[in-house]
Write a protein that holds these residues in place. Structure first.
Motif, PDB file in Angstrom:
ATOM      1  N   SER A  51     -25.659  57.811  55.237  1.00  0.00           N
ATOM      2  CA  SER A  51     -26.367  57.048  54.682  1.00  0.00           C
ATOM      3  C   SER A  51     -28.422  57.140  55.055  1.00  0.00           C
ATOM      4  O   SER A  51     -28.847  56.343  54.159  1.00  0.00           O
ATOM      5  N   ASP A  52     -28.563  57.243  55.990  1.00  0.00           N
ATOM      6  CA  ASP A  52     -30.558  57.621  56.121  1.00  0.00           C
ATOM      7  C   ASP A  52     -30.850  58.943  55.347  1.00  0.00           C
ATOM      8  O   ASP A  52     -32.049  59.018  55.251  1.00  0.00           O
ATOM      9  N   GLY A  53     -29.945  59.542  54.706  1.00  0.00           N
ATOM     10  CA  GLY A  53     -30.488  60.745  53.435  1.00  0.00           C
ATOM     11  C   GLY A  53     -30.400  62.032  54.327  1.00  0.00           C
ATOM     12  O   GLY A  53     -30.415  62.740  53.495  1.00  0.00           O
ATOM     13  N   SER A  54     -30.063  62.102  55.324  1.00  0.00           N
ATOM     14  CA  SER A  54     -29.557  63.438  55.782  1.00  0.00           C
ATOM     15  C   SER A  54     -28.698  64.330  55.696  1.00  0.00           C
ATOM     16  O   SER A  54     -27.370  63.392  54.674  1.00  0.00           O
ATOM     17  N   CYS A  55     -28.922  65.053  55.027  1.00  0.00           N
ATOM     18  CA  CYS A  55     -27.725  66.429  55.006  1.00  0.00           C
ATOM     19  C   CYS A  55     -28.410  67.777  54.882  1.00  0.00           C
ATOM     20  O   CYS A  55     -28.925  68.088  55.110  1.00  0.00           O
ATOM     21  N   LEU A  56     -27.140  68.540  55.262  1.00  0.00           N
ATOM     22  CA  LEU A  56     -27.380  70.061  55.173  1.00  0.00           C
ATOM     23  C   LEU A  56     -27.817  70.087  54.178  1.00  0.00           C
ATOM     24  O   LEU A  56     -27.322  69.749  53.408  1.00  0.00           O
ATOM     25  N   CYS A  57     -28.346  71.400  54.261  1.00  0.00           N
ATOM     26  CA  CYS A  57     -28.939  72.095  53.312  1.00  0.00           C
ATOM     27  C   CYS A  57     -29.109  73.576  53.948  1.00  0.00           C
ATOM     28  O   CYS A  57     -29.403  73.959  55.151  1.00  0.00           O
ATOM     29  N   GLY A  58     -30.245  74.412  53.156  1.00  0.00           N
ATOM     30  CA  GLY A  58     -31.033  76.165  53.352  1.00  0.00           C
ATOM     31  C   GLY A  58     -29.610  76.232  52.738  1.00  0.00           C
ATOM     32  O   GLY A  58     -28.627  76.325  52.152  1.00  0.00           O
ATOM     33  N   ARG A  59     -30.439  78.413  52.469  1.00  0.00           N
ATOM     34  CA  ARG A  59     -29.738  79.087  51.925  1.00  0.00           C
ATOM     35  C   ARG A  59     -28.239  79.038  52.272  1.00  0.00           C
ATOM     36  O   ARG A  59     -27.294  79.718  51.349  1.00  0.00           O
ATOM     37  N   GLY A  60     -28.260  79.281  53.129  1.00  0.00           N
ATOM     38  CA  GLY A  60     -26.933  78.699  54.172  1.00  0.00           C
ATOM     39  C   GLY A  60     -25.585  77.748  52.957  1.00  0.00           C
ATOM     40  O   GLY A  60     -24.829  78.606  53.881  1.00  0.00           O
ATOM     41  N   MET A  61     -25.913  76.970  52.935  1.00  0.00           N
ATOM     42  CA  MET A  61     -25.240  75.784  52.005  1.00  0.00           C
ATOM     43  C   MET A  61     -23.818  76.494  51.149  1.00  0.00           C
ATOM     44  O   MET A  61     -22.787  75.651  51.102  1.00  0.00           O
ATOM     45  N   SER A  62     -24.370  77.499  50.749  1.00  0.00           N
ATOM     46  CA  SER A  62     -23.086  78.144  49.459  1.00  0.00           C
ATOM     47  C   SER A  62     -22.601  78.962  49.897  1.00  0.00           C
ATOM     48  O   SER A  62     -21.284  78.960  50.021  1.00  0.00           O
ATOM     49  N   ASN A  63     -22.257  79.399  51.488  1.00  0.00           N
ATOM     50  CA  ASN A  63     -21.541  79.871  52.514  1.00  0.00           C
ATOM     51  C   ASN A  63     -21.335  79.567  52.811  1.00  0.00           C
ATOM     52  O   ASN A  63     -19.643  79.761  53.208  1.00  0.00           O
ATOM     53  N   TRP A  64     -21.041  78.294  53.493  1.00  0.00           N
ATOM     54  CA  TRP A  64     -20.901  77.515  54.791  1.00  0.00           C
ATOM     55  C   TRP A  64     -19.752  76.450  53.456  1.00  0.00           C
ATOM     56  O   TRP A  64     -18.657  76.568  54.292  1.00  0.00           O
ATOM     57  N   LYS A  65     -19.744  76.254  52.339  1.00  0.00           N
ATOM     58  CA  LYS A  65     -19.208  75.256  51.426  1.00  0.00           C
ATOM     59  C   LYS A  65     -17.272  76.421  51.351  1.00  0.00           C
ATOM     60  O   LYS A  65     -16.400  75.436  51.008  1.00  0.00           O
ATOM     61  N   THR A  66     -17.572  78.156  51.262  1.00  0.00           N
ATOM     62  CA  THR A  66     -16.778  78.988  51.582  1.00  0.00           C
ATOM     63  C   THR A  66     -16.070  78.814  52.245  1.00  0.00           C
ATOM     64  O   THR A  66     -14.567  79.646  52.423  1.00  0.00           O
ATOM     65  N   VAL A  67     -16.261  78.178  53.463  1.00  0.00           N
ATOM     66  CA  VAL A  67     -15.548  78.595  54.633  1.00  0.00           C
ATOM     67  C   VAL A  67     -14.961  77.204  55.099  1.00  0.00           C
ATOM     68  O   VAL A  67     -14.491  76.871  55.857  1.00  0.00           O
ATOM     69  N   THR A  68     -15.047  76.581  54.808  1.00  0.00           N
ATOM     70  CA  THR A  68     -15.181  74.816  55.303  1.00  0.00           C
ATOM     71  C   THR A  68     -14.246  74.091  54.066  1.00  0.00           C
ATOM     72  O   THR A  68     -13.895  74.839  53.322  1.00  0.00           O
TER      73      THR A  68
END
Length: 107
Positions: free
Chosen positions: A89-106
């Motif tokens: 709600s405050d606008g904070s979010c995960l980001c960075g080049r590692g985000m695409s890899n992170w989505k594949t393991v979660t």
């Protein structure tokens, strides 16, 4: 929260994967866009359900040159969306080049 995510948390697998993702220099680390403006490294994190409500909360401390950095609290109701890259709600979010890899393991 899905049963799969809950099982990952309770087995400790989530902790291992998240820790690896925030320190993965080779493939790009997972970072946070704090308040939707400032990109920062994740310094430390904890995930527990030791609060009075018994709900899981992800506590994230961001890197700072001045000692303790800003802290972000992700409540269980927002946890799954946050882990998928959607902003809090405050606008904070995960980001960075590692985000695409992170989505594949979660989730």
């Amino acid at each position: 929260m899905t049963q799969e995510l809950k099982q990952m948390i309770e087995s400790g697998e989530f902790y291992s994967r998240f820790r690896k993702a925030i320190h993965n220099v080779e493939d790009g680390c997972l970072m946070i866009k704090w308040l939707g403006k400032y990109v920062s490294e994740i310094q430390t994190f904890a995930l527990d359900n030791l609060n009075s409500r018994g709900e899981y909360m992800l506590w994230i401390e961001l890197y700072s040159d001045y000692g303790l950095g800003p802290r972000i609290l992700v409540r269980e109701s927002e946890l799954e969306d946050f882990l998928e890259g959607k902003p809090l709600s405050d606008g904070s979010c995960l980001c960075g080049r590692g985000m695409s890899n992170w989505k594949t393991v979660t989730i």
